[in-house]
Enzyme design. Structure first.
Site, PDB file in Angstrom:
ATOM      1  N   ASN A   1       0.813  -1.178   0.164  1.00  0.00           N
ATOM      2  CA  ASN A   1       0.156  -0.057   0.104  1.00  0.00           C
ATOM      3  C   ASN A   1       0.895   1.137  -0.078  1.00  0.00           C
ATOM      4  O   ASN A   1       0.565   2.321  -0.448  1.00  0.00           O
ATOM      5  CB  ASN A   1      -1.093   0.159   1.327  1.00  0.00           C
ATOM      6  CG  ASN A   1      -0.127  -0.447   2.508  1.00  0.00           C
ATOM      7  OD1 ASN A   1       0.771  -0.961   2.554  1.00  0.00           O
ATOM      8  ND2 ASN A   1      -1.217  -0.144   3.490  1.00  0.00           N
TER       9      ASN A   1
ATOM     10  N   LYS B   1      12.256  -7.964   2.055  1.00  0.00           N
ATOM     11  CA  LYS B   1      11.229  -8.781   1.109  1.00  0.00           C
ATOM     12  C   LYS B   1      10.299  -7.657   0.682  1.00  0.00           C
ATOM     13  O   LYS B   1       9.415  -7.363   1.664  1.00  0.00           O
ATOM     14  CB  LYS B   1      10.799 -10.200   1.230  1.00  0.00           C
ATOM     15  CG  LYS B   1      10.179 -10.668   0.154  1.00  0.00           C
ATOM     16  CD  LYS B   1       9.260 -11.796   0.496  1.00  0.00           C
ATOM     17  CE  LYS B   1       7.944 -11.201   0.585  1.00  0.00           C
ATOM     18  NZ  LYS B   1       6.942 -10.636  -0.310  1.00  0.00           N
TER      19      LYS B   1
ATOM     20  N   SER C   1      -0.962  -8.064   6.789  1.00  0.00           N
ATOM     21  CA  SER C   1      -2.229  -8.478   7.361  1.00  0.00           C
ATOM     22  C   SER C   1      -2.066  -9.055   8.979  1.00  0.00           C
ATOM     23  O   SER C   1      -0.957  -9.544   9.082  1.00  0.00           O
ATOM     24  CB  SER C   1      -3.016  -9.322   6.840  1.00  0.00           C
ATOM     25  OG  SER C   1      -2.329 -10.544   6.397  1.00  0.00           O
TER      26      SER C   1
ATOM     27  N   GLU D   1       3.460  -4.450  12.449  1.00  0.00           N
ATOM     28  CA  GLU D   1       2.678  -3.359  12.312  1.00  0.00           C
ATOM     29  C   GLU D   1       1.390  -4.018  11.298  1.00  0.00           C
ATOM     30  O   GLU D   1       1.586  -4.464  10.239  1.00  0.00           O
ATOM     31  CB  GLU D   1       3.067  -2.292  11.685  1.00  0.00           C
ATOM     32  CG  GLU D   1       2.506  -0.949  11.717  1.00  0.00           C
ATOM     33  CD  GLU D   1       1.915  -0.665  10.727  1.00  0.00           C
ATOM     34  OE1 GLU D   1       0.526  -1.041  10.771  1.00  0.00           O
ATOM     35  OE2 GLU D   1       1.920  -0.118   9.769  1.00  0.00           O
TER      36      GLU D   1
ATOM     37  N   GLY E   1      -2.976  -4.920  10.836  1.00  0.00           N
ATOM     38  CA  GLY E   1      -4.378  -4.432  10.345  1.00  0.00           C
ATOM     39  C   GLY E   1      -5.055  -3.370  11.280  1.00  0.00           C
ATOM     40  O   GLY E   1      -4.557  -3.514  12.458  1.00  0.00           O
TER      41      GLY E   1
ATOM     42  N   CYS F   1      -3.824   0.958   6.797  1.00  0.00           N
ATOM     43  CA  CYS F   1      -3.793   0.256   7.992  1.00  0.00           C
ATOM     44  C   CYS F   1      -4.676   0.849   9.034  1.00  0.00           C
ATOM     45  O   CYS F   1      -5.357   0.521   9.822  1.00  0.00           O
ATOM     46  CB  CYS F   1      -2.326  -0.387   8.572  1.00  0.00           C
ATOM     47  SG  CYS F   1      -1.291   0.948   8.565  1.00  0.00           S
TER      48      CYS F   1
ATOM     49  N   GLN G   1      -7.888  -7.819  -4.025  1.00  0.00           N
ATOM     50  CA  GLN G   1      -8.332  -6.663  -3.143  1.00  0.00           C
ATOM     51  C   GLN G   1      -9.671  -6.159  -3.626  1.00  0.00           C
ATOM     52  O   GLN G   1     -10.785  -6.176  -2.952  1.00  0.00           O
ATOM     53  CB  GLN G   1      -7.141  -5.712  -3.105  1.00  0.00           C
ATOM     54  CG  GLN G   1      -6.088  -6.023  -2.185  1.00  0.00           C
ATOM     55  CD  GLN G   1      -6.372  -6.502  -0.725  1.00  0.00           C
ATOM     56  OE1 GLN G   1      -7.011  -5.765  -0.073  1.00  0.00           O
ATOM     57  NE2 GLN G   1      -5.749  -7.863  -0.457  1.00  0.00           N
ATOM     58  N   PHE G   2      -9.556  -6.034  -4.893  1.00  0.00           N
ATOM     59  CA  PHE G   2     -11.206  -5.689  -5.844  1.00  0.00           C
ATOM     60  C   PHE G   2     -12.274  -6.344  -5.395  1.00  0.00           C
ATOM     61  O   PHE G   2     -13.434  -6.206  -4.622  1.00  0.00           O
ATOM     62  CB  PHE G   2     -10.993  -5.801  -7.211  1.00  0.00           C
ATOM     63  CG  PHE G   2     -12.060  -5.089  -8.120  1.00  0.00           C
ATOM     64  CD1 PHE G   2     -12.276  -3.764  -8.085  1.00  0.00           C
ATOM     65  CD2 PHE G   2     -13.198  -6.005  -8.250  1.00  0.00           C
ATOM     66  CE1 PHE G   2     -13.376  -3.345  -8.949  1.00  0.00           C
ATOM     67  CE2 PHE G   2     -14.219  -5.662  -8.888  1.00  0.00           C
ATOM     68  CZ  PHE G   2     -14.364  -4.500  -9.190  1.00  0.00           C
TER      69      PHE G   2
ATOM     70  N   GLU H   1     -11.334  -5.564   8.366  1.00  0.00           N
ATOM     71  CA  GLU H   1     -10.676  -4.300   7.827  1.00  0.00           C
ATOM     72  C   GLU H   1     -11.298  -4.762   6.276  1.00  0.00           C
ATOM     73  O   GLU H   1     -10.754  -5.593   5.747  1.00  0.00           O
ATOM     74  CB  GLU H   1      -9.257  -4.663   8.018  1.00  0.00           C
ATOM     75  CG  GLU H   1      -8.227  -3.633   7.110  1.00  0.00           C
ATOM     76  CD  GLU H   1      -6.807  -3.839   7.454  1.00  0.00           C
ATOM     77  OE1 GLU H   1      -6.328  -4.931   7.301  1.00  0.00           O
ATOM     78  OE2 GLU H   1      -6.256  -2.844   8.263  1.00  0.00           O
TER      79      GLU H   1
ATOM     80  N   PHE I   1     -10.146  -2.477   3.690  1.00  0.00           N
ATOM     81  CA  PHE I   1      -8.907  -2.004   2.916  1.00  0.00           C
ATOM     82  C   PHE I   1      -9.502  -1.642   1.806  1.00  0.00           C
ATOM     83  O   PHE I   1      -8.948  -1.662   0.569  1.00  0.00           O
ATOM     84  CB  PHE I   1      -8.039  -2.918   2.900  1.00  0.00           C
ATOM     85  CG  PHE I   1      -6.628  -2.717   3.222  1.00  0.00           C
ATOM     86  CD1 PHE I   1      -6.518  -2.141   4.571  1.00  0.00           C
ATOM     87  CD2 PHE I   1      -5.754  -2.892   2.155  1.00  0.00           C
ATOM     88  CE1 PHE I   1      -5.151  -1.609   4.739  1.00  0.00           C
ATOM     89  CE2 PHE I   1      -4.316  -2.355   2.577  1.00  0.00           C
ATOM     90  CZ  PHE I   1      -4.080  -1.850   3.594  1.00  0.00           C
TER      91      PHE I   1
HETATM   92  O1  TXE Z   1      -1.266  -9.141   2.893  1.00  0.00           O
HETATM   93  P1  TXE Z   1      -0.170  -9.846   3.610  1.00  0.00           P
HETATM   94  P2  TXE Z   1      -2.218  -9.322   1.372  1.00  0.00           P
HETATM   95  C1  TXE Z   1      -4.343  -6.287   5.017  1.00  0.00           C
HETATM   96  C2  TXE Z   1      -5.585  -5.672   4.112  1.00  0.00           C
HETATM   97  C3  TXE Z   1      -5.639  -6.599   3.222  1.00  0.00           C
HETATM   98  C4  TXE Z   1      -5.013  -7.751   3.716  1.00  0.00           C
HETATM   99  C5  TXE Z   1      -4.494  -8.900   2.608  1.00  0.00           C
HETATM  100  O2  TXE Z   1      -6.671  -5.797   5.000  1.00  0.00           O
HETATM  101  O3  TXE Z   1      -6.853  -6.719   2.669  1.00  0.00           O
HETATM  102  O4  TXE Z   1      -4.005  -7.462   4.530  1.00  0.00           O
HETATM  103  O5  TXE Z   1      -3.568  -8.258   1.946  1.00  0.00           O
HETATM  104  C6  TXE Z   1       4.152 -11.211   2.826  1.00  0.00           C
HETATM  105  N1  TXE Z   1       5.583 -15.131   5.483  1.00  0.00           N
HETATM  106  N2  TXE Z   1      -3.045  -5.700   4.973  1.00  0.00           N
HETATM  107  O6  TXE Z   1      -2.418 -10.597   1.142  1.00  0.00           O
HETATM  108  O7  TXE Z   1      -0.249 -11.486   3.151  1.00  0.00           O
HETATM  109  C7  TXE Z   1       3.696 -10.721   1.452  1.00  0.00           C
HETATM  110  O8  TXE Z   1       4.457 -11.389   0.193  1.00  0.00           O
HETATM  111  C8  TXE Z   1       6.095 -14.312   5.457  1.00  0.00           C
HETATM  112  C9  TXE Z   1      -2.905  -4.464   5.995  1.00  0.00           C
HETATM  113  O9  TXE Z   1      -1.302  -8.392   0.723  1.00  0.00           O
HETATM  114  O10 TXE Z   1       0.093  -9.558   4.913  1.00  0.00           O
HETATM  115  C10 TXE Z   1       3.660  -9.354   1.449  1.00  0.00           C
HETATM  116  O11 TXE Z   1       5.263  -8.962   1.484  1.00  0.00           O
HETATM  117  N3  TXE Z   1       5.674 -13.104   4.541  1.00  0.00           N
HETATM  118  C11 TXE Z   1      -1.351  -3.921   5.638  1.00  0.00           C
HETATM  119  C12 TXE Z   1       3.406  -8.779   3.032  1.00  0.00           C
HETATM  120  O12 TXE Z   1       3.472 -10.209   3.603  1.00  0.00           O
HETATM  121  C13 TXE Z   1       4.713 -13.264   4.046  1.00  0.00           C
HETATM  122  C14 TXE Z   1      -0.792  -3.772   4.549  1.00  0.00           C
HETATM  123  C15 TXE Z   1       2.041  -8.279   3.122  1.00  0.00           C
HETATM  124  O13 TXE Z   1       1.152  -9.267   2.647  1.00  0.00           O
HETATM  125  C16 TXE Z   1       3.725 -14.338   4.223  1.00  0.00           C
HETATM  126  C17 TXE Z   1      -1.180  -4.763   3.256  1.00  0.00           C
HETATM  127  C18 TXE Z   1       4.259 -15.438   4.918  1.00  0.00           C
HETATM  128  N4  TXE Z   1       3.615 -16.537   5.157  1.00  0.00           N
HETATM  129  C19 TXE Z   1      -2.366  -5.497   3.700  1.00  0.00           C
HETATM  130  N5  TXE Z   1       2.362 -14.134   3.546  1.00  0.00           N
HETATM  131  C20 TXE Z   1      -1.064  -2.945   6.678  1.00  0.00           C
HETATM  132  N6  TXE Z   1      -0.965  -2.992   7.942  1.00  0.00           N
HETATM  133  O14 TXE Z   1      -0.772  -1.691   6.267  1.00  0.00           O
HETATM  134  C21 TXE Z   1       2.477 -13.117   2.928  1.00  0.00           C
HETATM  135  N7  TXE Z   1       3.512 -12.435   3.193  1.00  0.00           N
END
Ligand code: TXE
Length: 556
Positions: A169, A192, A302, A324, A326, A358, A405-406, A455, A457
């Site tokens: 984001n 990463k 998340s 950090e 949701g 978030c 997400q959509f 959340e 999002f």
């Molecule tokens: O998140 P992920 P996603 C929330 C928001 C969104 C939801 C899903 O509600 O709709 O999360 O989004 C890495 N081991 N936020 O699926 O999975 C992944 O590659 C290690 C809130 O995109 O949490 C990416 O780099 N790493 C949020 C990062 O985690 C892993 C911002 C975030 O992906 C992993 C984004 C694993 N097993 C989404 N699985 C905020 N707090 O701002 C995934 N990743």
């Protein structure tokens, strides 16, 4: 009838090339060990921007080895803090110089408005790096008046190799929140990026050498969570395990040796290699500490993935973890609030960055006496929101990041309607291409509806009614999240009372989303652990060592 933004035209062609698509390990752009790539997509169309080298476990191993070498043998933790500070300042200058190129890549990869990337986010990255550059030579321990004739002091030392995982984001902003404090403290890094948004960090990787950062200090891996991300989290201190085995066997501790052997079975082939590597070390009695993998892990994403990450860290080597996660932040509008300001700020709190924040103010609690006026104005503001190509000047809202997400957002919109909330405006796709969603406002939202609990999002504002302060505090706090809150009131006592009562990491009073580099940010409850930014952000990347020396002549 929804009538805001102009119809989408052909997507505007970005004015930069994507020059960097490989992994960045040990100061070099390299292909992934597997040779695999993955596409990064333009959220405006779903079309491929570029194919990116896809890192996985083997690349993480290479990157960790480089970071470890840079920590154990390189100049980085040993150079003067002033030297490190100057390198961070040079990096900030270079990012500032390349502001427009970086912002263009960021907009292309994320769909966020270009003006937001160019005028707010990249400058915030620069500011944050300068802020932490300023800290580098101000990190120091204490002297402590302990009982007895002792001189006691603490040393604040870098932890070692920091593993960092960031989301899509705010790709470069999250990159800076992670690398700034870690580098200022003298750590080395394997970071990463999110699979949706690898481009801006790779662009910055190309500036590191010019900034003077030694090779191996910052390694950047593009790739997926389940592969590259998970192996970074569970990166075992394999060396340490092997060392334990050798020690036990050498001491005829056969029983323990067998246990260790069982633990090793799944690692069979790598185990043999490590044993070969360690035997000479054991026999010659070298300082084995240099083989220990010291690591810290920082994650933004998340709450679900946060839990997985904690498990992986615990199951491997108990590396300390900062999370950090949701949120479902309450935005409370009291009866004495300046309503026009509150409407505008509530709109910003929710819709900023396509609602993909978030800390989005995603539960708008409005006092019953001002509810009708607020609702009418909030709806009118949403209808005025300009949705369109993020490269077009004047655009306030671009597309959501991707189809996943959509679909998630559309599912929540349907759930809002099905559970009886009133859909005031929006609620559907904008245009036919890409992942645009019309700004959506729900009224008559109840606390037990999914749209008030999860959340979303996305650009979906939920407006709820309240009667008195005790009630709104109870309802605002009855969430598994606790990241942030907004309080709008002109009465200082009301504002202070709410600020104390809310169980959240940040309370913004008569403002929202103020993200200065100096202000700590992080969550209560399931919104995370630890704080980033500000002086607090340094703590994640420091070890405290107590040093105790007897005093020969305590009288002096
Ligand atoms: O998140 P992920 P996603 C929330 C928001 C969104 C939801 C899903 O509600 O709709 O999360 O989004 C890495 N081991 N936020 O699926 O999975 C992944 O590659 C290690 C809130 O995109 O949490 C990416 O780099 N790493 C949020 C990062 O985690 C892993 C911002 C975030 O992906 C992993 C984004 C694993 N097993 C989404 N699985 C905020 N707090 O701002 C995934 N990743």
């Amino acid at each position: 009838k929804y009538s805001t933004a102009a119809a989408l035209e052909e997507p505007i062609k970005p004015t930069v090339n994507v020059d960097h698509t490989k992994l960045f390990i040990n100061g070099q752009f390299v292909d992934s060990a597997s040779g695999k790539t993955f596409p990064t997509l333009d959220p405006r169309t779903g079309e491929v921007i570029a194919h990116i080298a896809e890192g996985d476990a083997e690349d993480i191993n290479r990157a960790v080895a480089a970071a470890r070498k840079a920590f154990d043998e390189g100049p980085w933790p040993r150079m003067t803090a002033y030297e490190r500070s100057k390198i961070l300042l040079r990096l900030a200058d270079l990012i500032e110089k390349h502001n427009d190129q970086i912002a263009t890549l960021e907009t292309w990869d994320t769909g966020k408005p270009y003006a937001q990337a160019a005028k707010i986010e990249v400058p915030m990255v620069v500011r944050l790096l300068r802020y932490y550059a300023g800290w580098a030579d101000k990190i120091h321990g204490m002297t402590i008046p302990a009982d007895g004739p002792y001189h006691v002091q603490t040393l604040h030392e870098p932890i070692g190799v920091a593993g960092q995982i960031i989301p899509w984001n705010f790709p470069l902003l999250m990159f800076s929140w992670k690398i700034g404090p870690a580098l200022a403290c003298g750590n080395t890094i394997v970071l990463k990026t999110a699979e949706q948004t690898p481009l801006s960090a790779l662009y910055v990787a190309n500036l590191l050498q010019e900034a003077g950062l030694p090779e191996g200090v910052l390694n950047i891996i593009s790739g997926f969570g389940a592969t590259a991300g998970a192996s970074l989290c569970s990166h075992m201190d394999v060396d340490k395990l092997m060392l334990a085995l050798l020690s036990f066997l050498a001491n005829s501790g056969l029983y323990y040796g067998i246990i260790e052997l069982e633990a090793l079975e799944s690692l069979a082939s790598r185990a043999i290699l490590y044993i070969c590597k360690l035997i000479p070390v054991y026999c010659t009695g070298l300082d084995t500490d240099s083989l220990m993998f010291r690591q810290q892990l920082a994650f933004t994403g998340s709450t679900e993935t946060g839990k997985t990450i904690l498990e992986l860290a615990a199951e491997s080597n108990l590396k300390p973890v900062t999370l950090e996660l949701g949120g479902k932040s309450p935005f409370i509008v009291c009866e004495d609030a300046d309503i026009d300001t509150a409407v505008e700020q509530a709109h910003f709190a929710l819709f900023f960055n396509q609602g993909q924040c978030c800390c989005a103010g995603s539960r708008t609690y409005v006092h019953e006496k001002v509810y009708d006026e607020f609702l009418e104005k909030a709806k009118a503001r949403a209808l005025k929101r300009v949705v369109g190509d993020p490269f077009k000047s004047g655009t306030e809202q671009g597309p959501q990041i991707d189809s996943k997400q959509f679909d998630k957002i559309m599912k929540y919109i349907r759930s809002g309607v099905d559970s009886g909330a009133t859909l005031e405006t929006g609620g559907e796709q904008f245009g036919k291409k890409g992942y645009y969603i019309k700004p959506t406002v729900f009224s008559n939202v109840k606390d037990d509806m999914l749209i008030a609990q999860d959340e979303i999002f996305g650009p979906v504002q939920s407006i709820l009614k309240f009667k008195d302060l005790d009630e709104v505090v109870r309802r605002a706090n009855s969430s598994r999240y606790g990241l942030a809150a907004g309080v709008f009131s002109q009465n200082i006592d009301t504002a202070n009372t709410l600020a104390r009562a809310l169980r959240v990491g940040t309370v913004w009073i008569n403002c929202f989303d103020t993200f200065d580099a100096t202000i700590p940010f992080g969550g209560y409850k399931m919104s995370g652990q630890g704080r980033e930014k500000g002086e607090y952000g340094l703590r994640n990347y420091l070890q405290v060592k107590a040093v105790v020396t007897p005093l020969k002549n305590p009288a002096w």
